[in-house]
Design a protein around this motif. Structure first.
Motif, PDB file in Angstrom:
ATOM      1  N   ARG A  66      13.359   4.204   4.261  1.00 51.28           N
ATOM      2  CA  ARG A  66      13.533   3.803   5.659  1.00 51.28           C
ATOM      3  C   ARG A  66      12.161   3.715   6.344  1.00 51.28           C
ATOM      4  O   ARG A  66      11.907   2.812   7.128  1.00 51.28           O
ATOM      5  N   GLU A  67      11.274   4.649   6.028  1.00 53.67           N
ATOM      6  CA  GLU A  67       9.944   4.658   6.645  1.00 53.67           C
ATOM      7  C   GLU A  67       9.159   3.398   6.281  1.00 53.67           C
ATOM      8  O   GLU A  67       8.446   2.849   7.115  1.00 53.67           O
ATOM      9  N   GLN A  68       9.274   2.953   5.027  1.00 52.09           N
ATOM     10  CA  GLN A  68       8.573   1.734   4.614  1.00 52.09           C
ATOM     11  C   GLN A  68       9.103   0.518   5.369  1.00 52.09           C
ATOM     12  O   GLN A  68       8.325  -0.302   5.870  1.00 52.09           O
ATOM     13  N   VAL A  69      10.413   0.399   5.437  1.00 52.22           N
ATOM     14  CA  VAL A  69      11.015  -0.742   6.135  1.00 52.22           C
ATOM     15  C   VAL A  69      10.651  -0.685   7.612  1.00 52.22           C
ATOM     16  O   VAL A  69      10.257  -1.696   8.202  1.00 52.22           O
ATOM     17  N   GLN A  70      10.739   0.481   8.207  1.00 55.71           N
ATOM     18  CA  GLN A  70      10.400   0.652   9.617  1.00 55.71           C
ATOM     19  C   GLN A  70       8.945   0.254   9.873  1.00 55.71           C
ATOM     20  O   GLN A  70       8.642  -0.433  10.842  1.00 55.71           O
ATOM     21  N   ALA A  71       8.039   0.669   8.992  1.00 55.19           N
ATOM     22  CA  ALA A  71       6.617   0.342   9.163  1.00 55.19           C
ATOM     23  C   ALA A  71       6.381  -1.161   9.127  1.00 55.19           C
ATOM     24  O   ALA A  71       5.606  -1.698   9.928  1.00 55.19           O
ATOM     25  N   VAL A  72       7.060  -1.843   8.217  1.00 55.30           N
ATOM     26  CA  VAL A  72       6.892  -3.301   8.103  1.00 55.30           C
ATOM     27  C   VAL A  72       7.471  -4.003   9.328  1.00 55.30           C
ATOM     28  O   VAL A  72       6.848  -4.921   9.878  1.00 55.30           O
ATOM     29  N   LEU A  73       8.641  -3.588   9.772  1.00 50.44           N
ATOM     30  CA  LEU A  73       9.251  -4.216  10.948  1.00 50.44           C
ATOM     31  C   LEU A  73       8.412  -3.962  12.202  1.00 50.44           C
ATOM     32  O   LEU A  73       8.200  -4.882  13.008  1.00 50.44           O
ATOM     33  N   GLU A  74       7.908  -2.751  12.348  1.00 52.87           N
ATOM     34  CA  GLU A  74       7.062  -2.442  13.504  1.00 52.87           C
ATOM     35  C   GLU A  74       5.752  -3.218  13.457  1.00 52.87           C
ATOM     36  O   GLU A  74       5.275  -3.710  14.477  1.00 52.87           O
ATOM     37  N   PHE A  75       5.167  -3.336  12.269  1.00 49.08           N
ATOM     38  CA  PHE A  75       3.925  -4.107  12.128  1.00 49.08           C
ATOM     39  C   PHE A  75       4.164  -5.559  12.525  1.00 49.08           C
ATOM     40  O   PHE A  75       3.375  -6.150  13.266  1.00 49.08           O
ATOM     41  N   ALA A  76       5.252  -6.141  12.039  1.00 47.44           N
ATOM     42  CA  ALA A  76       5.561  -7.533  12.360  1.00 47.44           C
ATOM     43  C   ALA A  76       5.784  -7.691  13.868  1.00 47.44           C
ATOM     44  O   ALA A  76       5.275  -8.640  14.473  1.00 47.44           O
ATOM     45  N   ALA A  77       6.507  -6.764  14.477  1.00 50.10           N
ATOM     46  CA  ALA A  77       6.763  -6.840  15.916  1.00 50.10           C
ATOM     47  C   ALA A  77       5.463  -6.740  16.708  1.00 50.10           C
ATOM     48  O   ALA A  77       5.245  -7.511  17.647  1.00 50.10           O
ATOM     49  N   ARG A  78       4.600  -5.796  16.347  1.00 51.48           N
ATOM     50  CA  ARG A  78       3.303  -5.651  17.050  1.00 51.48           C
ATOM     51  C   ARG A  78       2.446  -6.894  16.864  1.00 51.48           C
ATOM     52  O   ARG A  78       1.747  -7.315  17.773  1.00 51.48           O
ATOM     53  N   SER A  79       2.492  -7.472  15.685  1.00 47.44           N
ATOM     54  CA  SER A  79       1.690  -8.659  15.408  1.00 47.44           C
ATOM     55  C   SER A  79       2.137  -9.846  16.242  1.00 47.44           C
ATOM     56  O   SER A  79       1.326 -10.685  16.636  1.00 47.44           O
ATOM     57  N   LEU A  80       3.426  -9.918  16.521  1.00 44.14           N
ATOM     58  CA  LEU A  80       3.939 -11.011  17.345  1.00 44.14           C
ATOM     59  C   LEU A  80       3.473 -10.884  18.797  1.00 44.14           C
ATOM     60  O   LEU A  80       3.356 -11.873  19.509  1.00 44.14           O
ATOM     61  N   ASP A  81       3.195  -9.652  19.222  1.00 47.12           N
ATOM     62  CA  ASP A  81       2.715  -9.405  20.576  1.00 47.12           C
ATOM     63  C   ASP A  81       1.218  -9.634  20.722  1.00 47.12           C
ATOM     64  O   ASP A  81       0.716  -9.721  21.832  1.00 47.12           O
ATOM     65  N   ALA A  82       0.518  -9.720  19.600  1.00 45.55           N
ATOM     66  CA  ALA A  82      -0.943  -9.865  19.646  1.00 45.55           C
ATOM     67  C   ALA A  82      -1.326 -11.238  20.201  1.00 45.55           C
ATOM     68  O   ALA A  82      -0.669 -12.241  19.909  1.00 45.55           O
ATOM     69  N   PRO A  83      -2.394 -11.305  21.003  1.00 47.21           N
ATOM     70  CA  PRO A  83      -2.835 -12.597  21.518  1.00 47.21           C
ATOM     71  C   PRO A  83      -3.350 -13.486  20.387  1.00 47.21           C
ATOM     72  O   PRO A  83      -3.915 -12.997  19.406  1.00 47.21           O
ATOM     73  N   VAL A  84      -3.148 -14.762  20.544  1.00 39.44           N
ATOM     74  CA  VAL A  84      -3.596 -15.741  19.560  1.00 39.44           C
ATOM     75  C   VAL A  84      -4.989 -16.225  19.956  1.00 39.44           C
ATOM     76  O   VAL A  84      -5.218 -16.620  21.099  1.00 39.44           O
TER      77      VAL A  84
END
Length: 76
Positions: free
Chosen positions: A56-74
């Motif tokens: 669960r921790e691995q999946v959570q880390a990947v989903l959180e990383f993807a979500a944070r990356s989507l918020d990052a400025p381009v």
């Protein structure tokens, strides 16, 4: 997802010759893309955990990383 810099996510790794160099969960052969593909197909996180050798921790880390990356400025 292809535009994310997965090298910045500690839960994953890419090793030449291992699953053709795809980004996989660290210490496994499960491609990160499989989580997103299975979620897209309607599986729950619980079902993914039952079917694949990830925590669960691995999946959570990947989903959180993807979500944070989507918020990052381009930057151009």
């Amino acid at each position: 997802m292809a535009n994310l810099d997965w090298s910045q996510c500690p839960a994953v790794e890419s090793i030449p010759g291992k699953v053709s160099g795809a980004w996989v969960f660290r210490g496994t052969r499960m491609p990160v893309a499989a989580v997103f593909e299975n979620l897209e197909d309607g599986l729950t996180i619980e079902e993914i955990l039952e079917q694949f050798d990830v925590t669960r921790e691995q999946v959570q880390a990947v989903l959180e990383f993807a979500a944070r990356s989507l918020d990052a400025p381009v930057h151009p």
